[in-house]
Design a protein around this motif. Structure first.
Motif, PDB file in Angstrom:
ATOM      1  N   THR A  95       0.848  -1.194   0.000  1.00 13.21           N
ATOM      2  CA  THR A  95       0.000   0.000   0.000  1.00 13.21           C
ATOM      3  C   THR A  95       0.885   1.246   0.000  1.00 13.21           C
ATOM      4  OG1 THR A  95      -1.625  -1.237   1.275  1.00 13.21           O
ATOM      5  CG2 THR A  95      -1.906   1.150   1.193  1.00 13.21           C
ATOM      6  N   LYS A  96       1.911   1.217   0.847  1.00 11.08           N
ATOM      7  CA  LYS A  96       2.820   2.376   0.937  1.00 11.08           C
ATOM      8  C   LYS A  96       3.520   2.598  -0.394  1.00 11.08           C
ATOM      9  CE  LYS A  96       3.743   2.456   5.876  1.00 11.08           C
ATOM     10  NZ  LYS A  96       3.818   1.116   6.518  1.00 11.08           N
ATOM     11  N   LYS A  97       3.954   1.492  -1.012  1.00  8.59           N
ATOM     12  CA  LYS A  97       4.647   1.614  -2.303  1.00  8.59           C
ATOM     13  C   LYS A  97       3.729   2.222  -3.363  1.00  8.59           C
ATOM     14  CE  LYS A  97       8.273  -1.844  -2.304  1.00  8.59           C
ATOM     15  NZ  LYS A  97       8.662  -3.216  -2.587  1.00  8.59           N
ATOM     16  N   CYS A  98       2.470   1.785  -3.379  1.00  8.45           N
ATOM     17  CA  CYS A  98       1.516   2.335  -4.356  1.00  8.45           C
ATOM     18  C   CYS A  98       1.287   3.821  -4.098  1.00  8.45           C
ATOM     19  CB  CYS A  98       0.182   1.593  -4.288  1.00  8.45           C
ATOM     20  SG  CYS A  98       0.271  -0.093  -4.904  1.00  8.45           S
ATOM     21  N   ASN A  99       1.076   4.185  -2.823  1.00  9.16           N
ATOM     22  CA  ASN A  99       0.861   5.605  -2.492  1.00  9.16           C
ATOM     23  C   ASN A  99       2.039   6.448  -2.951  1.00  9.16           C
ATOM     24  OD1 ASN A  99      -1.610   5.151  -1.277  1.00  9.16           O
ATOM     25  ND2 ASN A  99      -0.757   4.973   0.783  1.00  9.16           N
ATOM     26  N   GLU A 100       3.246   5.961  -2.671  1.00  7.20           N
ATOM     27  CA  GLU A 100       4.448   6.735  -3.020  1.00  7.20           C
ATOM     28  C   GLU A 100       4.605   6.840  -4.541  1.00  7.20           C
ATOM     29  OE1 GLU A 100       6.725   5.541   1.089  1.00  7.20           O
ATOM     30  OE2 GLU A 100       7.582   4.813  -0.822  1.00  7.20           O
ATOM     31  N   TRP A 101       4.287   5.737  -5.227  1.00  6.89           N
ATOM     32  CA  TRP A 101       4.390   5.747  -6.693  1.00  6.89           C
ATOM     33  C   TRP A 101       3.452   6.808  -7.272  1.00  6.89           C
ATOM     34  CZ3 TRP A 101       1.700   5.392 -11.193  1.00  6.89           C
ATOM     35  CH2 TRP A 101       2.405   5.027 -12.353  1.00  6.89           C
ATOM     36  N   ILE A 102       2.233   6.820  -6.779  1.00  7.49           N
ATOM     37  CA  ILE A 102       1.248   7.782  -7.287  1.00  7.49           C
ATOM     38  C   ILE A 102       1.649   9.213  -6.927  1.00  7.49           C
ATOM     39  CG2 ILE A 102      -1.172   8.535  -7.124  1.00  7.49           C
ATOM     40  CD1 ILE A 102      -1.847   5.475  -6.702  1.00  7.49           C
ATOM     41  N   GLU A 103       2.151   9.395  -5.710  1.00  7.30           N
ATOM     42  CA  GLU A 103       2.601  10.739  -5.306  1.00  7.30           C
ATOM     43  C   GLU A 103       3.732  11.220  -6.204  1.00  7.30           C
ATOM     44  OE1 GLU A 103       3.435  10.200  -1.134  1.00  7.30           O
ATOM     45  OE2 GLU A 103       1.291  10.093  -0.660  1.00  7.30           O
ATOM     46  N   GLU A 104       4.662  10.325  -6.494  1.00 10.83           N
ATOM     47  CA  GLU A 104       5.797  10.725  -7.319  1.00 10.83           C
ATOM     48  C   GLU A 104       5.364  11.019  -8.764  1.00 10.83           C
ATOM     49  OE1 GLU A 104       9.252   8.022  -7.276  1.00 10.83           O
ATOM     50  OE2 GLU A 104       9.606   8.939  -9.258  1.00 10.83           O
ATOM     51  N   LYS A 105       4.536  10.152  -9.324  1.00 16.83           N
ATOM     52  CA  LYS A 105       4.142  10.323 -10.733  1.00 16.83           C
ATOM     53  C   LYS A 105       3.231  11.517 -10.945  1.00 16.83           C
ATOM     54  CE  LYS A 105       6.236   6.924 -12.638  1.00 16.83           C
ATOM     55  NZ  LYS A 105       7.319   7.085 -13.583  1.00 16.83           N
ATOM     56  N   THR A 106       2.355  11.791  -9.984  1.00 21.09           N
ATOM     57  CA  THR A 106       1.372  12.852 -10.196  1.00 21.09           C
ATOM     58  C   THR A 106       1.787  14.166  -9.551  1.00 21.09           C
ATOM     59  OG1 THR A 106       0.091  12.399  -8.187  1.00 21.09           O
ATOM     60  CG2 THR A 106      -0.504  11.153 -10.171  1.00 21.09           C
ATOM     61  N   GLY A 107       2.634  14.085  -8.520  1.00 13.82           N
ATOM     62  CA  GLY A 107       3.014  15.294  -7.806  1.00 13.82           C
ATOM     63  C   GLY A 107       1.979  15.737  -6.784  1.00 13.82           C
ATOM     64  N   THR A 108       1.002  14.892  -6.484  1.00 11.05           N
ATOM     65  CA  THR A 108       0.003  15.269  -5.473  1.00 11.05           C
ATOM     66  C   THR A 108       0.664  15.351  -4.094  1.00 11.05           C
ATOM     67  OG1 THR A 108      -2.141  14.734  -4.501  1.00 11.05           O
ATOM     68  CG2 THR A 108      -0.734  12.870  -5.020  1.00 11.05           C
ATOM     69  N   THR A 109       0.083  16.168  -3.220  1.00 12.38           N
ATOM     70  CA  THR A 109       0.617  16.301  -1.862  1.00 12.38           C
ATOM     71  C   THR A 109       0.546  14.970  -1.141  1.00 12.38           C
ATOM     72  OG1 THR A 109      -0.183  18.558  -1.857  1.00 12.38           O
ATOM     73  CG2 THR A 109       0.360  17.608   0.290  1.00 12.38           C
ATOM     74  N   LYS A 110      -0.627  14.304  -1.242  1.00 15.11           N
ATOM     75  CA  LYS A 110      -0.792  13.036  -0.525  1.00 15.11           C
ATOM     76  C   LYS A 110      -1.727  12.113  -1.299  1.00 15.11           C
ATOM     77  CE  LYS A 110      -0.271  10.407   3.079  1.00 15.11           C
ATOM     78  NZ  LYS A 110       1.062   9.957   3.488  1.00 15.11           N
ATOM     79  N   CYS A 111      -1.358  10.853  -1.378  1.00 10.01           N
ATOM     80  CA  CYS A 111      -2.228   9.845  -1.969  1.00 10.01           C
ATOM     81  C   CYS A 111      -2.552   8.795  -0.926  1.00 10.01           C
ATOM     82  CB  CYS A 111      -1.531   9.184  -3.170  1.00 10.01           C
ATOM     83  SG  CYS A 111      -2.439   7.735  -3.778  1.00 10.01           S
ATOM     84  N   LEU A 112      -3.826   8.462  -0.807  1.00 12.48           N
ATOM     85  CA  LEU A 112      -4.251   7.380   0.085  1.00 12.48           C
ATOM     86  C   LEU A 112      -5.002   6.340  -0.739  1.00 12.48           C
ATOM     87  CD1 LEU A 112      -5.682   9.404   3.121  1.00 12.48           C
ATOM     88  CD2 LEU A 112      -3.464   8.247   3.010  1.00 12.48           C
ATOM     89  N   LEU A 113      -4.472   5.144  -0.769  1.00 16.25           N
ATOM     90  CA  LEU A 113      -5.155   4.058  -1.471  1.00 16.25           C
ATOM     91  C   LEU A 113      -6.469   3.760  -0.755  1.00 16.25           C
ATOM     92  CD1 LEU A 113      -3.774   2.765  -3.915  1.00 16.25           C
ATOM     93  CD2 LEU A 113      -3.242   0.785  -2.509  1.00 16.25           C
ATOM     94  N   THR A 114      -7.517   3.486  -1.524  1.00 20.90           N
ATOM     95  CA  THR A 114      -8.827   3.197  -0.930  1.00 20.90           C
ATOM     96  C   THR A 114      -9.393   1.908  -1.540  1.00 20.90           C
ATOM     97  OG1 THR A 114      -9.952   4.523  -2.617  1.00 20.90           O
ATOM     98  CG2 THR A 114      -9.403   5.639  -0.557  1.00 20.90           C
ATOM     99  N   THR A 115     -10.522   1.490  -1.004  1.00 23.38           N
ATOM    100  CA  THR A 115     -11.160   0.262  -1.462  1.00 23.38           C
ATOM    101  C   THR A 115     -11.865   0.418  -2.818  1.00 23.38           C
ATOM    102  OG1 THR A 115     -12.643   0.950   0.313  1.00 23.38           O
ATOM    103  CG2 THR A 115     -11.509  -1.131   0.605  1.00 23.38           C
ATOM    104  N   SER A 116     -12.094   1.648  -3.248  1.00 23.32           N
ATOM    105  CA  SER A 116     -12.676   1.909  -4.571  1.00 23.32           C
ATOM    106  C   SER A 116     -12.621   3.398  -4.859  1.00 23.32           C
ATOM    107  CB  SER A 116     -14.135   1.435  -4.638  1.00 23.32           C
ATOM    108  OG  SER A 116     -14.941   2.218  -3.773  1.00 23.32           O
ATOM    109  N   CYS A 117     -12.925   3.743  -6.092  1.00 14.69           N
ATOM    110  CA  CYS A 117     -13.051   5.161  -6.434  1.00 14.69           C
ATOM    111  C   CYS A 117     -14.307   5.722  -5.777  1.00 14.69           C
ATOM    112  CB  CYS A 117     -13.109   5.324  -7.948  1.00 14.69           C
ATOM    113  SG  CYS A 117     -13.318   7.016  -8.496  1.00 14.69           S
ATOM    114  N   THR A 118     -15.348   4.896  -5.700  1.00 16.92           N
ATOM    115  CA  THR A 118     -16.575   5.311  -5.021  1.00 16.92           C
ATOM    116  C   THR A 118     -16.249   5.733  -3.589  1.00 16.92           C
ATOM    117  OG1 THR A 118     -17.730   3.650  -6.339  1.00 16.92           O
ATOM    118  CG2 THR A 118     -18.931   4.572  -4.478  1.00 16.92           C
TER     119      THR A 118
END
Ligand SMILES: *Cc1c(COP(=O)(O)O)cnc(C)c1O
Length: 375
Positions: free
Chosen positions: A33-56
């Protein structure tokens, strides 16, 4: 039969799931989960990414963070998936639908301002087919009327608007990792948070209203119930599946883009001859080849084309039935202004197969059959 969608699989998924199991941490917020959050933060430049159970669920979390309450109004397109509306309706808000633009099928930014009332709290633009809404205009309206912007970027991961990654432009952005999306974990999503001030509350609501995230980081010595909340954490096994795909993101992206470009090049002829309309990517936008669609003359022709392709072993599918005409839409929403394009254009739209691993020969065969229908 050429399927419409095949869930992405790159090869490392099983190994990473096994690792997650061997780590003996299969609940939420483990290593993957941490690796995914960090990957998304790095690729998108968002301040914070939190993986969730769905987009909903990411959208629900955003609705809670934006303090959407009974009686509030949220402006969105009617041509979208139910989740865009559900997340706000669940908080007691009314979905206020405005028309889409026929070129992108995105919310018509010029019709948003007229739909604003004293009850309006937020705008939820949806980046259809991974092609961006007119975000400068939307952000400007939001700023002038003090509204929160929650991007439904379920289809928009790794697409850009004027150099900015979709999901990072509004106050919150929501990604989907459902099996029909470019990168998947079966069911899953992510919330992108722009403002540092929202991060702690987001972590708390996502963890059942507790400050367990702070506890795990060693910032406090016991955790407790500090706010309302829910459980929006995916299992680390699911995150392991997703991480295998994120590592291969470029491959998946290029593969889908090749199919998309092949469709476009091949079917251009039909557009030039006036038979169909092809998707438009506005200037300043890049897309992620999430979807390839074309528009037929009308509903009748679309049905005939879908049936014709089915006989040729090709599964092509239509898309959303506009929410304002659905039973729940009539109950929880209203359409502001005139429905010039939403119903008419959604009736014409048909999606062709597009997934990681679709072969060039298959795309060629599909194009050949679409042409055979018209020519
Ligand atoms: C897929 C999708 C969703 C829902 O995503 P889930 O992860 O299944 O909750 C929401 N909005 C749009 C536009 C989508 O395409």
């Amino acid at each position: 039969m050429i399927r419409f969608n095949v869930p992405p699989f790159t090869g490392k998924e099983m190994e990473y799931i096994k690792q997650a199991v061997e780590n003996q941490k299969i609940c939420g917020d483990g290593e993957f989960t941490k690796k995914c959050n960090e990957w998304i933060e790095e690729k998108t430049g968002t301040t914070k990414c939190l993986l969730t159970t769905s987009c909903t669920h990411a959208t629900e979390l955003a609705a809670l963070l934006a303090d959407i309450k009974e009686g509030d109004e949220v402006i969105m397109p009617s041509y979208t998936f139910v989740s865009t509306a559900d997340a706000f309706v669940l908080r007691g808000a009314t979905a206020v639908f405005v028309d889409v633009r026929p070129d992108t099928m995105n919310i018509d930014e010029t019709k948003i301002e007229a739909a604003i009332t004293e009850k309006t709290k937020a705008i939820a633009p949806v980046h259809y087919a991974g092609v961006s809404c007119e975000m400068d205009t939307i952000m400007d309206i939001a700023k002038r009327h003090n509204l929160v912007v929650i991007e439904d970027a379920a289809q928009g991961i790794l697409s850009t608007y004027k150099g900015k990654q979709l999901g990072t432009i509004g106050d919150f952005g929501c990604f989907s990792f459902h099996e029909t999306k470019n990168y998947s974990m079966g069911e899953g999503g992510a919330l992108l948070i722009k403002h540092e001030k929202d991060v702690e509350e987001a972590e708390i609501i996502r963890e059942k209203g507790t400050n367990r995230s702070k506890f795990f980081r060693g910032q406090i010595d016991k955790y407790t119930w500090v706010n309302y909340g829910s459980s929006y954490l995916p299992s680390d096994m699911n995150a392991a599946y997703l991480y295998a795909q994120l590592e291969m993101a470029e491959d998946i992206f290029d593969d889908r883009m090749n199919s998309w470009n092949q469709y476009y090049e091949s079917l251009k002829e039909l557009e030039e001859k006036g038979f169909v309309t092809l998707p438009v990517v506005p200037e300043g936008c890049t897309h992620n080849a999430h979807m390839f669609y074309l528009k037929t003359k009308d509903l009748e022709e679309r049905t005939a084309l879908i049936n014709f392709l089915k006989e040729k072993d090709i599964l092509a599918v239509f898309h959303y039935v506009p929410l304002h005409s659905a039973p729940a839409g009539l109950k929880y929403g209203r359409f502001h202004g005139e429905d010039v394009y939403t119903t008419k254009e959604s009736d014409r739209l048909v999606r062709l197969p597009l997934y990681y691993g679709l072969k060039p020969e298959e795309v060629a065969y599909i194009c050949e059959q679409v042409k055979a229908f018209y020519l």
